[in-house]
Design an enzyme around this catalytic site. Structure first.
Site, PDB file in Angstrom:
ATOM      1  N   THR A 126       1.703  -8.883  -3.932  1.00  0.00           N
ATOM      2  CA  THR A 126       0.464  -9.080  -4.687  1.00  0.00           C
ATOM      3  C   THR A 126       0.497  -8.329  -6.021  1.00  0.00           C
ATOM      4  O   THR A 126       1.156  -7.285  -6.142  1.00  0.00           O
ATOM      5  CB  THR A 126      -0.717  -8.566  -3.843  1.00  0.00           C
ATOM      6  N   ASP A 127      -0.286  -8.823  -6.984  1.00  0.00           N
ATOM      7  CA  ASP A 127      -0.421  -8.108  -8.263  1.00  0.00           C
ATOM      8  C   ASP A 127      -1.174  -6.785  -8.099  1.00  0.00           C
ATOM      9  O   ASP A 127      -1.148  -5.934  -8.982  1.00  0.00           O
ATOM     10  CB  ASP A 127      -1.105  -8.995  -9.316  1.00  0.00           C
ATOM     11  N   GLU A 128      -1.842  -6.614  -6.943  1.00  0.00           N
ATOM     12  CA  GLU A 128      -2.644  -5.396  -6.770  1.00  0.00           C
ATOM     13  C   GLU A 128      -1.796  -4.132  -6.703  1.00  0.00           C
ATOM     14  O   GLU A 128      -2.326  -3.023  -6.809  1.00  0.00           O
ATOM     15  CB  GLU A 128      -3.495  -5.493  -5.503  1.00  0.00           C
ATOM     16  N   TYR A 153      -5.153  -1.385   1.331  1.00  0.00           N
ATOM     17  CA  TYR A 153      -4.396  -2.650   1.369  1.00  0.00           C
ATOM     18  C   TYR A 153      -3.272  -2.646   0.333  1.00  0.00           C
ATOM     19  O   TYR A 153      -2.102  -2.858   0.662  1.00  0.00           O
ATOM     20  CB  TYR A 153      -5.342  -3.840   1.119  1.00  0.00           C
ATOM     21  N   LYS A 157       0.923  -2.763   0.604  1.00  0.00           N
ATOM     22  CA  LYS A 157       1.758  -3.816   0.019  1.00  0.00           C
ATOM     23  C   LYS A 157       2.780  -3.174  -0.936  1.00  0.00           C
ATOM     24  O   LYS A 157       3.945  -3.573  -0.971  1.00  0.00           O
ATOM     25  CB  LYS A 157       0.904  -4.843  -0.734  1.00  0.00           C
TER      26      LYS A 157
HETATM   27  P1  NAD Z   1      -4.302 -14.332   5.505  1.00  0.00           P
HETATM   28  O1  NAD Z   1      -5.024 -13.111   5.945  1.00  0.00           O
HETATM   29  O2  NAD Z   1      -5.054 -15.593   5.290  1.00  0.00           O
HETATM   30  O3  NAD Z   1      -3.131 -14.672   6.534  1.00  0.00           O
HETATM   31  C1  NAD Z   1      -2.309 -13.676   7.098  1.00  0.00           C
HETATM   32  C2  NAD Z   1      -1.536 -14.317   8.245  1.00  0.00           C
HETATM   33  O4  NAD Z   1      -0.629 -13.327   8.789  1.00  0.00           O
HETATM   34  C3  NAD Z   1      -2.429 -14.772   9.411  1.00  0.00           C
HETATM   35  O5  NAD Z   1      -2.008 -16.037   9.863  1.00  0.00           O
HETATM   36  C4  NAD Z   1      -2.204 -13.709  10.476  1.00  0.00           C
HETATM   37  O6  NAD Z   1      -2.370 -14.186  11.807  1.00  0.00           O
HETATM   38  C5  NAD Z   1      -0.752 -13.326  10.209  1.00  0.00           C
HETATM   39  N1  NAD Z   1      -0.416 -11.970  10.693  1.00  0.00           N
HETATM   40  C6  NAD Z   1      -1.127 -10.833  10.472  1.00  0.00           C
HETATM   41  N2  NAD Z   1      -0.514  -9.789  11.093  1.00  0.00           N
HETATM   42  C7  NAD Z   1       0.613 -10.289  11.680  1.00  0.00           C
HETATM   43  C8  NAD Z   1       1.667  -9.710  12.445  1.00  0.00           C
HETATM   44  N3  NAD Z   1       1.687  -8.395  12.729  1.00  0.00           N
HETATM   45  N4  NAD Z   1       2.656 -10.500  12.874  1.00  0.00           N
HETATM   46  C9  NAD Z   1       2.658 -11.847  12.614  1.00  0.00           C
HETATM   47  N5  NAD Z   1       1.677 -12.454  11.903  1.00  0.00           N
HETATM   48  C10 NAD Z   1       0.669 -11.677  11.443  1.00  0.00           C
HETATM   49  O7  NAD Z   1      -3.517 -13.904   4.188  1.00  0.00           O
HETATM   50  P2  NAD Z   1      -3.225 -14.740   2.853  1.00  0.00           P
HETATM   51  O8  NAD Z   1      -4.358 -14.603   1.942  1.00  0.00           O
HETATM   52  O9  NAD Z   1      -2.718 -16.072   3.241  1.00  0.00           O
HETATM   53  O10 NAD Z   1      -2.029 -13.868   2.241  1.00  0.00           O
HETATM   54  C11 NAD Z   1      -0.685 -14.108   2.652  1.00  0.00           C
HETATM   55  C12 NAD Z   1       0.236 -13.156   1.918  1.00  0.00           C
HETATM   56  O11 NAD Z   1       0.117 -13.350   0.521  1.00  0.00           O
HETATM   57  C13 NAD Z   1      -0.046 -11.689   2.169  1.00  0.00           C
HETATM   58  O12 NAD Z   1       1.193 -11.018   2.268  1.00  0.00           O
HETATM   59  C14 NAD Z   1      -0.814 -11.240   0.949  1.00  0.00           C
HETATM   60  O13 NAD Z   1      -0.599  -9.877   0.694  1.00  0.00           O
HETATM   61  C15 NAD Z   1      -0.161 -12.109  -0.108  1.00  0.00           C
HETATM   62  N6  NAD Z   1      -1.003 -12.418  -1.277  1.00  0.00           N
HETATM   63  C16 NAD Z   1      -2.254 -12.928  -1.123  1.00  0.00           C
HETATM   64  C17 NAD Z   1      -3.007 -13.290  -2.236  1.00  0.00           C
HETATM   65  C18 NAD Z   1      -4.398 -13.879  -2.105  1.00  0.00           C
HETATM   66  O14 NAD Z   1      -5.039 -14.148  -3.102  1.00  0.00           O
HETATM   67  N7  NAD Z   1      -4.917 -14.132  -0.909  1.00  0.00           N
HETATM   68  C19 NAD Z   1      -2.470 -13.094  -3.515  1.00  0.00           C
HETATM   69  C20 NAD Z   1      -1.186 -12.555  -3.639  1.00  0.00           C
HETATM   70  C21 NAD Z   1      -0.470 -12.231  -2.519  1.00  0.00           C
HETATM   71  O1  DAU Z   2      -4.868 -10.161  -6.477  1.00  0.00           O
HETATM   72  C1  DAU Z   2      -4.337 -10.633  -5.285  1.00  0.00           C
HETATM   73  C2  DAU Z   2      -5.233 -10.240  -4.125  1.00  0.00           C
HETATM   74  O2  DAU Z   2      -6.385 -11.065  -4.212  1.00  0.00           O
HETATM   75  C3  DAU Z   2      -4.548 -10.399  -2.769  1.00  0.00           C
HETATM   76  O3  DAU Z   2      -3.495  -9.481  -2.683  1.00  0.00           O
HETATM   77  C4  DAU Z   2      -5.530 -10.156  -1.627  1.00  0.00           C
HETATM   78  O4  DAU Z   2      -4.898 -10.433  -0.382  1.00  0.00           O
HETATM   79  C5  DAU Z   2      -6.711 -11.081  -1.807  1.00  0.00           C
HETATM   80  O5  DAU Z   2      -7.678 -10.833  -0.800  1.00  0.00           O
HETATM   81  C6  DAU Z   2      -7.328 -10.881  -3.182  1.00  0.00           C
HETATM   82  O6  DAU Z   2      -7.922  -9.572  -3.289  1.00  0.00           O
HETATM   83  P1  DAU Z   2      -9.366  -9.347  -3.959  1.00  0.00           P
HETATM   84  O7  DAU Z   2      -9.908  -8.081  -3.428  1.00  0.00           O
HETATM   85  O8  DAU Z   2      -9.311  -9.539  -5.419  1.00  0.00           O
HETATM   86  O9  DAU Z   2     -10.126 -10.647  -3.321  1.00  0.00           O
HETATM   87  P2  DAU Z   2     -11.588 -10.844  -2.701  1.00  0.00           P
HETATM   88  O10 DAU Z   2     -11.697 -12.319  -2.431  1.00  0.00           O
HETATM   89  O11 DAU Z   2     -11.854  -9.926  -1.578  1.00  0.00           O
HETATM   90  O12 DAU Z   2     -12.538 -10.454  -3.901  1.00  0.00           O
HETATM   91  C7  DAU Z   2     -12.415 -11.072  -5.185  1.00  0.00           C
HETATM   92  C8  DAU Z   2     -13.388 -10.359  -6.124  1.00  0.00           C
HETATM   93  O13 DAU Z   2     -14.730 -10.677  -5.725  1.00  0.00           O
HETATM   94  C9  DAU Z   2     -13.290  -8.851  -6.063  1.00  0.00           C
HETATM   95  O14 DAU Z   2     -13.520  -8.337  -7.372  1.00  0.00           O
HETATM   96  C10 DAU Z   2     -14.433  -8.430  -5.147  1.00  0.00           C
HETATM   97  C11 DAU Z   2     -15.495  -9.494  -5.400  1.00  0.00           C
HETATM   98  N1  DAU Z   2     -16.349  -9.849  -4.261  1.00  0.00           N
HETATM   99  C12 DAU Z   2     -15.771 -10.117  -3.054  1.00  0.00           C
HETATM  100  C13 DAU Z   2     -16.555 -10.517  -1.973  1.00  0.00           C
HETATM  101  C14 DAU Z   2     -15.922 -10.801  -0.626  1.00  0.00           C
HETATM  102  C15 DAU Z   2     -17.733  -9.985  -4.449  1.00  0.00           C
HETATM  103  O15 DAU Z   2     -18.249  -9.748  -5.557  1.00  0.00           O
HETATM  104  N2  DAU Z   2     -18.492 -10.379  -3.384  1.00  0.00           N
HETATM  105  C16 DAU Z   2     -17.966 -10.643  -2.165  1.00  0.00           C
HETATM  106  O16 DAU Z   2     -18.733 -11.019  -1.234  1.00  0.00           O
END
Ligand code: NAD
Ligand code: DAU
Length: 343
Positions: A126-128, A153, A157
């Site tokens: 992630t960019d975080e 989190y 990562k």
């Molecule tokens: P998600 O929470 O929707 O899915 C996570 C999946 O991993 C689920 O299916 C869960 O059952 C599985 N999992 C969790 N723990 C496990 C374990 N111990 N063993 C096997 N499976 C397990 O997450 P997402 O949003 O799809 O993110 C997927 C990946 O992408 C993550 O690594 C996250 O850090 C990365 N990522 C997410 C975002 C975003 O915007 N959501 C952005 C950049 C990177």
């Molecule tokens: O940047 C990549 C990341 O983006 C991934 O690594 C994470 O897995 C993914 O969850 C996401 O993280 P954020 O914390 O940015 O996403 P989230 O959807 O939780 O929140 C997006 C923005 O919205 C953040 O600034 C918090 C705000 N927010 C979130 C929720 C759930 C609100 O204002 N209200 C809300 O109810």
């Protein structure tokens, strides 16, 4: 020369982004078989990969920390594409333990399995890991930006990225890393910002905006994330990191107002709520290296159109998200309670 995997493991392939990658591979690469390894936590849903051909996709329900399981399933695969993680910042503030286990120990176990069986790894991050930028900073994150994670989190990562780099250099594990910005699209869990607000509005509840709402996220459609990961897996240079982004910076309040408009609601028809502790201000990705070296381009460049399609998807797929909605909102109540007690 291009890497041509035939048999891959996708960890976390029942989650939001992992399942999109599985569907991307099935649709575009008919020569590839996918083994999904997923623990099916609250965030994993086998419905996300339902209907895919059984001769192309096999689901193994299990934990990436389970070394014996990895010894059984990893041999015979060409690559692991590693998505499995605890992924939600708010959960990591209330209870960091599972993040340490899955994100750090789980990545360590996979690296050791890759080392034992000579398997290629692509690590999805992630960019975080880069922390945040000021709203008026002209800079964006690049592959050279120093790591400065803010939340439990993002620190786990960042730790997992460091493990991958060390295993690549010390043990010669053939690994690449990608750090992507915020994804949106169908099948995202209702705990995340965009689906939470859409499903609140479908339920007649008010959306919740943290802090002053000016935090900026750099949005990318999850299908573009998948095409980028495939490009890196097959054409990326071993040992390299690639940043994935689609020039999608938007403030939370702008995104929320676009969602409110899609529901015919007024621009102030939401609740301001207490800010997330340690809340990162702005993320912004410079994806030049990925575009220049691998020729990748995003297909979903119109955010308004992508958001409208996402709203429509949640309206049409209530049966998919409904089972998780009440529990998620209940859980948000406990997180808010935890933060107030802490303060
Ligand atoms: P998600 O929470 O929707 O899915 C996570 C999946 O991993 C689920 O299916 C869960 O059952 C599985 N999992 C969790 N723990 C496990 C374990 N111990 N063993 C096997 N499976 C397990 O997450 P997402 O949003 O799809 O993110 C997927 C990946 O992408 C993550 O690594 C996250 O850090 C990365 N990522 C997410 C975002 C975003 O915007 N959501 C952005 C950049 C990177
Ligand atoms: O940047 C990549 C990341 O983006 C991934 O690594 C994470 O897995 C993914 O969850 C996401 O993280 P954020 O914390 O940015 O996403 P989230 O959807 O939780 O929140 C997006 C923005 O919205 C953040 O600034 C918090 C705000 N927010 C979130 C929720 C759930 C609100 O204002 N209200 C809300 O109810």
């Amino acid at each position: 020369m291009e890497f041509e995997p035939k048999n891959i493991i996708v960890t976390g392939g029942c989650g939001f982004i992992g399942s999109n990658f599985v569907r991307h591979v099935v649709d575009n690469h008919p020569e590839v078989h996918v083994t999904v390894l997923d623990k099916l936590t609250y965030a994993g849903n086998p419905e996300n990969i339902a209907g895919l051909p059984a001769d192309r996709v096999e689901l193994v329900v299990g934990d990436i920390c389970d070394e014996d399981l990895l010894d059984r399933i990893v041999p015979g695969h060409d690559a692991i594409v590693h998505y499995a993680a605890e992924s939600h910042n708010d959960n990591s503030i209330a209870d960091p333990g599972p993040f340490l286990r899955t994100n750090v120990e789980g990545t360590f176990r996979l690296l050791e399995a890759c080392r034992r069986f000579g398997v290629r790894l692509h690590h999805v991050s992630t960019d975080e890991v880069y922390g945040d930028l000021a709203l008026d900073d002209p800079a964006r994150f690049t592959e050279e930006t120093p790591y400065r994670p803010s939340s439990p989190y993002s620190s786990t990562k960042a730790s997992s990225d460091m493990l991958v780099r060390a295993w690549a250099r010390t043990f010669g594990v053939r690994a690449t890393i990608s750090n992507c910005s915020n994804n949106y699209g169908p099948y995202q869990h209702v705990e995340k910002f965009i689906p939470r607000q859409i499903t609140n509005l479908i339920d007649g509840a008010r959306p919740k905006l943290y802090g002053d709402g000016l935090n900026v996220r750099d949005w990318i459609h999850t299908e573009d994330h998948s095409s980028a990961v495939w490009a890196i897996l097959t054409q990326g240079r071993i040992g390299e990191t690639y940043l994935i982004g689609a020039d999608g910076e938007r403030s939370n309040i702008d995104v929320l107002r676009a969602i409110l408009e899609a529901f015919g609601r007024g621009p102030d028809d939401f609740d301001w709520v207490r800010d997330r502790p340690g809340h990162d201000r702005r993320y912004a990705i410079d994806p030049s290296k990925l575009r220049r070296e691998l020729g990748w381009e995003p297909a979903h460049t119109d955010f308004a159109e992508g958001l409208a399609e996402t709203v429509a998807w949640y309206r049409e797929h209530e049966a998919w998200w409904r089972p998780a909605k009440a529990a998620t909102e209940y859980h948000y109540g406990s997180i808010e309670c935890y933060i107030s007690l802490r303060d």
